[in-house]
Design an enzyme around this catalytic site. Sequence first.
Site, short mmCIF file in Angstrom:
data_model
loop_
_atom_site.label_atom_id
_atom_site.label_comp_id
_atom_site.label_asym_id
_atom_site.label_seq_id
_atom_site.Cartn_x
_atom_site.Cartn_y
_atom_site.Cartn_z
N ARG A 1 0.82 -1.21 0.00
CA ARG A 1 0.00 0.00 0.00
C ARG A 1 0.86 1.26 0.00
NH1 ARG A 1 -5.23 -1.18 2.63
NH2 ARG A 1 -5.17 0.86 3.56
N ASN B 1 -5.47 5.62 10.28
CA ASN B 1 -5.47 5.93 8.84
C ASN B 1 -6.47 7.05 8.63
OD1 ASN B 1 -3.71 3.90 8.30
ND2 ASN B 1 -5.18 2.55 7.29
N GLY B 2 -6.13 7.99 7.75
CA GLY B 2 -7.07 9.06 7.43
C GLY B 2 -6.53 10.40 7.89
N GLU C 1 -3.26 5.52 -21.19
CA GLU C 1 -2.91 4.49 -20.22
C GLU C 1 -1.50 3.96 -20.46
OE1 GLU C 1 -3.98 3.59 -17.50
OE2 GLU C 1 -3.02 1.66 -17.14
N GLU D 1 4.94 5.56 -14.75
CA GLU D 1 4.91 5.20 -13.32
C GLU D 1 5.79 3.99 -13.03
OE1 GLU D 1 1.10 4.12 -11.75
OE2 GLU D 1 0.47 3.11 -13.55
N HIS E 1 -1.48 19.70 -33.87
CA HIS E 1 -1.74 20.90 -33.05
C HIS E 1 -0.66 21.11 -32.00
CE1 HIS E 1 -5.64 21.22 -34.93
NE2 HIS E 1 -5.86 19.96 -34.68
C1 AGP Z 1 -2.71 3.08 -11.76
O1 AGP Z 1 -1.58 2.43 -12.37
C2 AGP Z 1 -2.28 4.09 -10.76
N1 AGP Z 1 -1.51 3.46 -9.74
C3 AGP Z 1 -3.36 5.01 -10.24
O2 AGP Z 1 -3.55 5.96 -11.24
C4 AGP Z 1 -4.75 4.40 -9.91
O3 AGP Z 1 -5.37 3.96 -11.08
C5 AGP Z 1 -5.62 5.53 -9.30
O4 AGP Z 1 -5.02 5.94 -8.10
C6 AGP Z 1 -7.07 5.11 -9.04
O5 AGP Z 1 -7.09 4.07 -8.10
P1 AGP Z 1 -8.47 3.26 -7.87
O6 AGP Z 1 -8.79 2.57 -9.15
O7 AGP Z 1 -8.15 2.31 -6.76
O8 AGP Z 1 -9.52 4.27 -7.50
#
Ligand code: AGP
Length: 607
Positions: free
Chosen positions: A27, A99-100, A480, A487, A503
């Site tokens: 995470r 968390n939060g 994508e 990333e 453009h």
């Molecule tokens: C995807 O490769 C990324 N790690 C990130 O953009 C992800 O898609 C985005 O944070 C949305 O996450 P979710 O689908 O869990 O809401």
Amino acid sequence: MCGIIGYIGKESATPLLIEGLRKQSYRGYDSSGIVVIGADAQCVRSVGKLENLEQKVTDLRLIGHLGIGHSRWATHGGVTEENAHPHADCKGDIFVVHNGIIENYRVLREKLEAKGHRFLSQTDTEVLPHLVEHFFKGNLEEAVRKALKFVKGSFGIAVVAKEDPEKIVGARVSSPLVISVNGTGGFIASDPSALISHSNKMVFLDDGEIAVVRQGDFKVFDLENNLKEKEVMELDWTLEEAQKGGYSHFMLKEIMEQPLTLENAIRGRVFLKEGKTKLGGLEEFASRLREIKRINIVACGTSYHAGLAAEYMLEEYAGIPTDVDIASEFRYRKSTIDKETLFVFISQSGETADTLSCLKEVKEKGGLTLGIINVVGSSIAREVQAGIYNHAGPEIGVASTKALTSQLAVLSLLTMFLGRQRGMSLVMGQRIGKEIAELPKLAQKILEKSSTIEDLAKKYKDFKNFLFIGRKYNYPVALEGALKLKEISYIHAEGYGAGEMKHGPIALIDENFPTVALCPSDSVYEKMVSNIQEIKARNGKVIAVATEGNENIKKLADDVIFIPKTLEMLTPILATIPLQLFAYYMGVLKGYDVDKPRNLAKSVTVE
Ligand code: AGP
């Protein structure tokens, strides 16, 4: 973002807490800590990787059968040991992991300091143990309940107290908490993956609930102390699913398992004879869905790209005008929220704060909400009225791969569902259903050629910039593909609608700026060929993603990745896969941690 783990039972708490934090390390975190309560309360915290904490814990030999732990992704206060959780009250008797975000922590801290409480960190979290201490008279859950009445914000917390050592108290508002009790004892965590090796029976807390977890049982109350009946969910995830399964990285495992996850997304949902799809989570809303005149999709990142592809599907095959918004931008729009609009929230984790806050806003205004979510029992999954689970299994790699293709498959099923409620013919429904059912096999064909993609990555690994272009259904695929490369390999990459080349972006093109062109044999193929010719005329290198059997493309592009033929609306599902592999192999060639790329977290639970 952060990970919470708690244990109370017959076993020694320390190894179980460390194991629980390890299972949640995907995470994303920057520090961690645990507290174990035995004859005394022993709290150990560390910045950096979990191994640093483990080393400290080994040296100290923490003894006790009760404890909580946390892996922190900094939001308030820098990455320091003082800011790591657990945080304690003045006497070091009460410990909290959180968390939060506590929105009113400054006011609370001032009031507590005025009463003599001493703070040691810069975090918002630290107000919690002091607030609980203020109300504590021997019963921990009562003190927690009273304390939370003063707290504004989002939280998932676990609390333990030396003076009330037979329990863990958990509470949640907007940040997930799951509990499980089995022969070993009672567990609490922020993520099912931390518990799945102990039991696949779990209870997900809802907002405004407080759990009291003991060695052999648990109780759940609301903030008014009313006992709540909770459903025990049985997750069909085995630990193996969350392990690497023989691949060198979670990301590769998850790319390779897409034939299976596509199968799972489709399983039991396509009825070829009737040319229809059956989606359990929509049945009770079928009549309302028949009346909708507009769709607004809201999501972030890769899920947003899935939404962009769905925009074309829904308009072309269901005839419903569709808008797609990035969640963090949606809140600035005066969007029409009425009975004729369906709001679709796409989220793999089901915990993305930007998406969740839009969902709550839409619900508050009476909008009809539908979620396309992967994580069972997640906040968004339990907030939406209608929902369709991806059933893609846990996605551990930070970069979303199998979740995306699964989302696209589910969106094509949703298109079928809504289309067949409207003008879509039986024959068209049967055709789409048949092509959807073929997807797992077609995906497998692409994956069997993964070594050719690896070779391509080796050939292009020294380039510093890439352009990805596509049109119509494959414009989102271009976005994508660029995101994945960015990333995972930290190479600069831009995704563009191919029509935009003239453009501006074409100014970038020279022999050092290669382009990945999505050009399957579809309704916009000829236009894509023109774009490729424009690029070649400027000495730009082109990697084309084209349909098997297209011999002509080999004369135009420097390299070609072939994908099997399918319905135009389904090509994003197939065209994305080679780009996932391309990004993966580039990241591996550069020696990066492809499962946990720098600065990124799997679940972005802060806005
Ligand atoms: C995807 O490769 C990324 N790690 C990130 O953009 C992800 O898609 C985005 O944070 C949305 O996450 P979710 O689908 O869990 O809401």
